[in-house]
Structures are given as structure tokens and as C-alpha cells.
Design an enzyme around this catalytic site. Sequence first.
Site, short mmCIF file in Angstrom:
data_model
loop_
_atom_site.label_atom_id
_atom_site.label_comp_id
_atom_site.label_asym_id
_atom_site.label_seq_id
_atom_site.Cartn_x
_atom_site.Cartn_y
_atom_site.Cartn_z
N LYS A 95 -0.03 16.92 5.81
CA LYS A 95 -1.35 16.56 6.36
C LYS A 95 -1.70 17.41 7.57
O LYS A 95 -2.16 16.93 8.59
CB LYS A 95 -1.40 15.07 6.72
CG LYS A 95 -1.14 14.16 5.53
CD LYS A 95 -1.31 12.71 5.86
CE LYS A 95 -0.94 11.80 4.71
NZ LYS A 95 0.52 11.79 4.39
O1 LIG Z 1 -3.76 8.33 1.87
C1 LIG Z 1 -2.53 8.52 1.88
C2 LIG Z 1 -1.98 9.77 2.00
C3 LIG Z 1 -0.62 9.90 1.96
N1 LIG Z 1 0.20 8.84 1.82
C4 LIG Z 1 1.66 9.09 1.76
O2 LIG Z 1 2.13 8.67 0.47
C5 LIG Z 1 3.36 7.97 0.59
C6 LIG Z 1 3.17 6.54 0.14
O3 LIG Z 1 4.40 5.84 0.17
P1 LIG Z 1 4.63 4.45 -0.63
O4 LIG Z 1 6.01 4.08 -0.28
O5 LIG Z 1 4.46 4.74 -2.09
O6 LIG Z 1 3.61 3.49 -0.11
C7 LIG Z 1 3.79 8.11 2.05
O7 LIG Z 1 4.57 9.28 2.14
C8 LIG Z 1 2.48 8.33 2.79
O8 LIG Z 1 2.64 9.10 3.95
C9 LIG Z 1 -0.35 7.60 1.70
O9 LIG Z 1 0.35 6.58 1.55
N2 LIG Z 1 -1.71 7.46 1.72
#
Ligand SMILES: O=c1ccn([C@@H]2O[C@H](COP(=O)(O)O)[C@@H](O)[C@H]2O)c(=O)[nH]1
Length: 270
Positions: A95
Site C-alpha cells: 500500500k
Molecule cells: O482493503 C483492504 C486492503 C488490504 N487488506 C489486507 O488483506 C488482508 C486481509 O486479511 P484477513 O485475515 O483475510 O482479514 C490483510 O493483509 C490486510 O492488510 C484488507 O484487509 N483490506
Amino acid sequence: MGFMQQLQQRWATSGSLVCVGLDPEPAKFPAKFKGDPDAVFGFCRDIVDATAEFACAFKPQIAHFAALGAEGALERLIAHIHAKHPGVPVILDAKRGDIGSTAQRYAVEAFDRYAADAVTVNPYLGGDSLQPYLERADRGVVVLCRTSNPGAGDLQDLVVDGRPLYQHVAAKAAAEWNGNGNVALVVGATWPEQLREVRAIVGDMPLLVPGVGAQGGDAAGVVRNARTANGTGLMVSSSRAILYASAGDDYAEAASAAARALRDTLNRHR
Ligand SMILES: O=c1ccn([C@@H]2O[C@H](COP(=O)(O)O)[C@@H](O)[C@H]2O)c(=O)[nH]1
């Protein structure tokens, strides 16, 4: 082969829309990693090997490595994916967002140091801040559009010239930033209506969709609202629900089963 071609090919060969997120949290690792100085690499490698069959992409989140001083483990992990699972693209979730001269160094970090096939970027600084990534035509640039978190709308929904800001991001991504055909967007699984709206704006552009699993997004709704005409166009990302499906010795088998189950759920609605 560039990121977009690799992704298209991987969707076809894997028959999967699942992106496996790699967010190492040592406190959640199985007991066998206790005291292991290389636990971050060892755990993530085991997850990668157990889930690759069901993955259209892997998405390591850089903060989860950097916070532990484990950048070396991240480098080795991405090298391991390229060596053992060629054809599965790696999206470095970083990001990044900064002025051009610094963005240029971030692009080198993501694409050359880590050898990622794609990187997530924040468009808040505007089009010039994205140029250093966009000009790497063989790499993917995955732009935050409508994020999965509860406060996403605080800024992203502000209405500008008659439409919410996130729709401006989608429109600019499609019309201005995608000259090299290497742009994708992040839209959260927690926002099915916005997914539908973004898909209508960007045509077949790939969407990285985090928020199923631990964040409670509806996997079926994601596919129904945002698949492309050929039933692809989505990298539906899940991290914790796969990584920590079991804290026991069967962690790898449990991760594999969780990735398979998500693939099957998504495929039922393609
Ligand atoms: O909008 C967003 C952008 C990035 N993320 C990232 O994805 C994973 C989600 O993790 P889970 O354990 O599946 O919830 C995490 O690395 C976030 O930084 C997001 O969730 N939302």
C-alpha cells in the site's frame, strides 16, 4: 511473461479465484515453531506449499514481516514461491504512496528487491505518484479503490462532482492509468454493492478482493457481483482464515482444506 498474462494463465490452470494471504503472526503459530529463529519463513513456506494448488495468487503483507525484522524471510519466501510454484503470481501488499522520487525507490523495493509480480499502492497522492510503478509494464499495480475496513467510506465515499471518490479512482484507473494494461484495483468483499459498481466502471480489469473469512465478507456475493463475463476477474484474498485454520500439528492440512473450501464456494457461483 507479465503479471496480467501470468494471472490470466493461472486462473485457467488452477480453476481458482483464491488469493492466499500471508500475514505471519508468530503468537498464532503451532507449538513446533516455538524457539525456531526461522519460524516466519518455515511457517509461511509450509502454508504456501500446502495451498499453492488452490491459489491463483499469493499476497504477503509486508508489515507482518517488517514488524518482526523478517524482511529477509519475505525475500526468501517470494524466491521460494517463484522456484517451487512457478506461474503463481506474488502480490506484495505494501500500500505504498509517496511523491515520485520516493515512489521510484518503493517500486525498486517491491519489484527488484522482493521480486514481486505486483504491488498494492495508495492513489491518494495522485497520478504522478503512481508513474514509477505503472511504467514497469511487466508488473502489476494494484490500486486501493474501496477498502474492506469499516471506515472505508469516511473519505472514499465523499461525493466529488456528483459521484463518490472511490468511483473516481476506478474511472481514472480504467481511463488514465492503464496505458500499459497493468492496473488492478482493491475492492473489499465487505462491500458487495460497491463491487458491482466498480465492475461496471472498469470492465474486465482484475479486482483484488480482501475481506472474506476473518472480516466476514460474503464470498458468494463477491462472485455474483464482480466476476467478469468469463467467470474470472477476481483474486479473492483470505489470510487469517487459511493461515490459522488450525493451531495444531495439522496446520498445513487445515490451511489446504480452508483454501480448497473457499475455492469451491467461489466456483459454485461463477
Ligand atoms: O482493503 C483492504 C486492503 C488490504 N487488506 C489486507 O488483506 C488482508 C486481509 O486479511 P484477513 O485475515 O483475510 O482479514 C490483510 O493483509 C490486510 O492488510 C484488507 O484487509 N483490506
